[in-house]
Design an enzyme around this catalytic site. Sequence first.
Site, PDB file in Angstrom:
ATOM      1  N   ALA A  66       0.867  -1.178   0.000  1.00 25.20           N
ATOM      2  CA  ALA A  66       0.000   0.000   0.000  1.00 25.20           C
ATOM      3  C   ALA A  66       0.905   1.230   0.000  1.00 25.20           C
ATOM      4  O   ALA A  66       2.068   1.151   0.398  1.00 25.20           O
ATOM      5  CB  ALA A  66      -0.887  -0.018   1.233  1.00 25.20           C
ATOM      6  N   GLY A 111       0.656  -4.912   0.978  1.00 27.90           N
ATOM      7  CA  GLY A 111      -0.565  -4.973   0.185  1.00 27.90           C
ATOM      8  C   GLY A 111      -0.350  -5.586  -1.195  1.00 27.90           C
ATOM      9  O   GLY A 111      -1.298  -6.101  -1.799  1.00 27.90           O
ATOM     10  N   GLU A 114      -0.525  -9.183  -0.597  1.00 24.97           N
ATOM     11  CA  GLU A 114      -1.932  -9.476  -0.279  1.00 24.97           C
ATOM     12  C   GLU A 114      -2.788  -9.498  -1.552  1.00 24.97           C
ATOM     13  O   GLU A 114      -3.712 -10.311  -1.680  1.00 24.97           O
ATOM     14  CB  GLU A 114      -2.442  -8.441   0.728  1.00 24.97           C
ATOM     15  N   GLU A 134       4.853  -5.187   7.269  1.00 27.26           N
ATOM     16  CA  GLU A 134       4.102  -4.151   7.982  1.00 27.26           C
ATOM     17  C   GLU A 134       4.588  -3.913   9.413  1.00 27.26           C
ATOM     18  O   GLU A 134       4.480  -2.793   9.925  1.00 27.26           O
ATOM     19  CB  GLU A 134       2.599  -4.469   7.989  1.00 27.26           C
TER      20      GLU A 134
HETATM   21  N1  CAA Z   1       4.636   3.216  -0.575  1.00 28.18           N
HETATM   22  C1  CAA Z   1       5.032   4.392  -1.105  1.00 28.18           C
HETATM   23  N2  CAA Z   1       6.169   4.534  -1.791  1.00 28.18           N
HETATM   24  C2  CAA Z   1       6.931   3.431  -1.952  1.00 28.18           C
HETATM   25  C3  CAA Z   1       6.589   2.179  -1.421  1.00 28.18           C
HETATM   26  C4  CAA Z   1       5.363   2.089  -0.712  1.00 28.18           C
HETATM   27  N3  CAA Z   1       4.911   0.936  -0.224  1.00 28.18           N
HETATM   28  N4  CAA Z   1       7.555   1.302  -1.726  1.00 28.18           N
HETATM   29  C5  CAA Z   1       8.484   1.971  -2.431  1.00 28.18           C
HETATM   30  N5  CAA Z   1       8.110   3.258  -2.561  1.00 28.18           N
HETATM   31  C6  CAA Z   1       8.831   4.328  -3.250  1.00 28.18           C
HETATM   32  C7  CAA Z   1      10.040   4.784  -2.422  1.00 28.18           C
HETATM   33  O1  CAA Z   1       9.637   5.694  -1.402  1.00 28.18           O
HETATM   34  C8  CAA Z   1      10.907   5.403  -3.492  1.00 28.18           C
HETATM   35  O2  CAA Z   1      10.413   6.695  -3.768  1.00 28.18           O
HETATM   36  P1  CAA Z   1      11.464   7.935  -3.886  1.00 28.18           P
HETATM   37  O3  CAA Z   1      12.295   7.599  -5.099  1.00 28.18           O
HETATM   38  O4  CAA Z   1      10.545   9.100  -4.086  1.00 28.18           O
HETATM   39  O5  CAA Z   1      12.262   7.947  -2.622  1.00 28.18           O
HETATM   40  C9  CAA Z   1      10.624   4.529  -4.716  1.00 28.18           C
HETATM   41  O6  CAA Z   1       9.404   3.854  -4.456  1.00 28.18           O
HETATM   42  C10 CAA Z   1      11.701   3.483  -4.930  1.00 28.18           C
HETATM   43  O7  CAA Z   1      11.873   2.753  -3.714  1.00 28.18           O
HETATM   44  P2  CAA Z   1      13.277   2.597  -2.964  1.00 28.18           P
HETATM   45  O8  CAA Z   1      14.190   3.725  -3.291  1.00 28.18           O
HETATM   46  O9  CAA Z   1      12.980   2.324  -1.521  1.00 28.18           O
HETATM   47  O10 CAA Z   1      13.821   1.272  -3.684  1.00 28.18           O
HETATM   48  P3  CAA Z   1      14.825   0.191  -3.076  1.00 28.18           P
HETATM   49  O11 CAA Z   1      15.186  -0.708  -4.219  1.00 28.18           O
HETATM   50  O12 CAA Z   1      15.917   0.837  -2.307  1.00 28.18           O
HETATM   51  O13 CAA Z   1      13.935  -0.666  -2.017  1.00 28.18           O
HETATM   52  C11 CAA Z   1      11.971  -1.829  -1.292  1.00 28.18           C
HETATM   53  C12 CAA Z   1      12.856  -1.414  -2.485  1.00 28.18           C
HETATM   54  C13 CAA Z   1      12.726  -2.807  -0.402  1.00 28.18           C
HETATM   55  C14 CAA Z   1      10.744  -2.519  -1.867  1.00 28.18           C
HETATM   56  C15 CAA Z   1      11.589  -0.564  -0.476  1.00 28.18           C
HETATM   57  O14 CAA Z   1      11.058   0.402  -1.366  1.00 28.18           O
HETATM   58  C16 CAA Z   1      10.551  -0.806   0.588  1.00 28.18           C
HETATM   59  O15 CAA Z   1      10.869  -1.334   1.653  1.00 28.18           O
HETATM   60  N6  CAA Z   1       9.297  -0.405   0.335  1.00 28.18           N
HETATM   61  C17 CAA Z   1       8.236  -0.443   1.310  1.00 28.18           C
HETATM   62  C18 CAA Z   1       7.718  -1.853   1.474  1.00 28.18           C
HETATM   63  C19 CAA Z   1       6.633  -1.871   2.521  1.00 28.18           C
HETATM   64  O16 CAA Z   1       6.839  -1.547   3.673  1.00 28.18           O
HETATM   65  N7  CAA Z   1       5.423  -2.305   2.108  1.00 28.18           N
HETATM   66  C20 CAA Z   1       4.299  -2.404   2.994  1.00 28.18           C
HETATM   67  C21 CAA Z   1       3.462  -1.157   2.927  1.00 28.18           C
HETATM   68  S1  CAA Z   1       2.209  -1.118   4.179  1.00 28.18           S
HETATM   69  C22 CAA Z   1       0.951  -2.060   3.570  1.00 28.18           C
HETATM   70  O17 CAA Z   1       1.035  -2.612   2.494  1.00 28.18           O
HETATM   71  C23 CAA Z   1      -0.250  -2.117   4.474  1.00 28.18           C
HETATM   72  C24 CAA Z   1      -1.238  -3.157   4.110  1.00 28.18           C
HETATM   73  O18 CAA Z   1      -1.129  -4.296   4.479  1.00 28.18           O
HETATM   74  C25 CAA Z   1      -2.410  -2.778   3.371  1.00 28.18           C
END
Ligand code: CAA
Length: 256
Positions: A66, A111, A114, A134
Amino acid sequence: MYNNIQIQVNDHTALLEINRPKNLNALNRETLEDIDHAFQNELLNDESVRGVIITGAGEKAFVAGADIKEFMHYSQEEGLALAKWGHGVMNRIEAFPKPVIAAINGFALGGGLELALACHFRVANQQAKLGLPEVSLGLIPGYGGTQRLAQLVGKGKAMEMILTGEMIHAQDALNWGLVNYVVEQTDLISKAMELLEKMYGKSSNAIAAAIKAVNAGLSKSEDGFSTEMQAFGDGFGTPDFKEGVDAFLNKRKPKF
Ligand code: CAA
């Protein structure tokens, strides 16, 4: 018609591509609305469509979760509302009467995993990494992940993934039954298509009935889903959530 997804129909298969590659295809509200709208309208009503493949645009991600930036200021009530709505979208995909395959082309996190879990089954490329991170954000999965992952891989492995928040590689996902096949990226969509084409030779009424019957056996109780929704919403009221999101945005490790 859609800002965040693209749909191409070829020989009975609709390829739905989530198209926000700069954000690793993170599911903001509009994207999930687009997906939901497509499933409730053209994918359902177009009789030439007999199966659906969901994949992500770009080389890195299926869906990285998400959209954290969108929900970072949510209250508990807004978190609960997000989970209730997200559950509805995932339930509609799970109950879709035509087969839906997730073609996981990279990160499938939160998400995003999911969404893949709501599909009828999954294929992945060799680079795919799957996880429910999460807890790093002070939250729990909120689109059905605590229930569907445990149904698919069993409680022990689901607990490990959810409580550590760590990603697993495609090969482990294959061994754990989380994905059905792991293939080269160049073969990912064709593998999903090949599987769907086997179904096109069968009765579409029988396929719809089979989807319904398999799902029915696994949804005897809604209690787990309700518990998840409430706990997901509650997470938004905690200091851990603020710390987790701040750490993510500032690219540092959270301190809980
Ligand atoms: N939401 C918003 N933006 C996201 C995102 C997310 N879930 N995942 C990645 N992005 C964005 C980053 O912020 C980044 O944006 P900027 O260039 O503006 O900084 C861009 O995508 C590229 O990401 P990274 O620079 O972080 O890329 P990376 O290769 O270094 O890392 C990754 C990749 C490990 C997937 C890392 O992006 C990450 O950990 N993402 C978040 C994963 C996460 O926590 N997901 C769960 C979300 S909560 C949820 O989903 C709740 C639910 O159950 C409904």
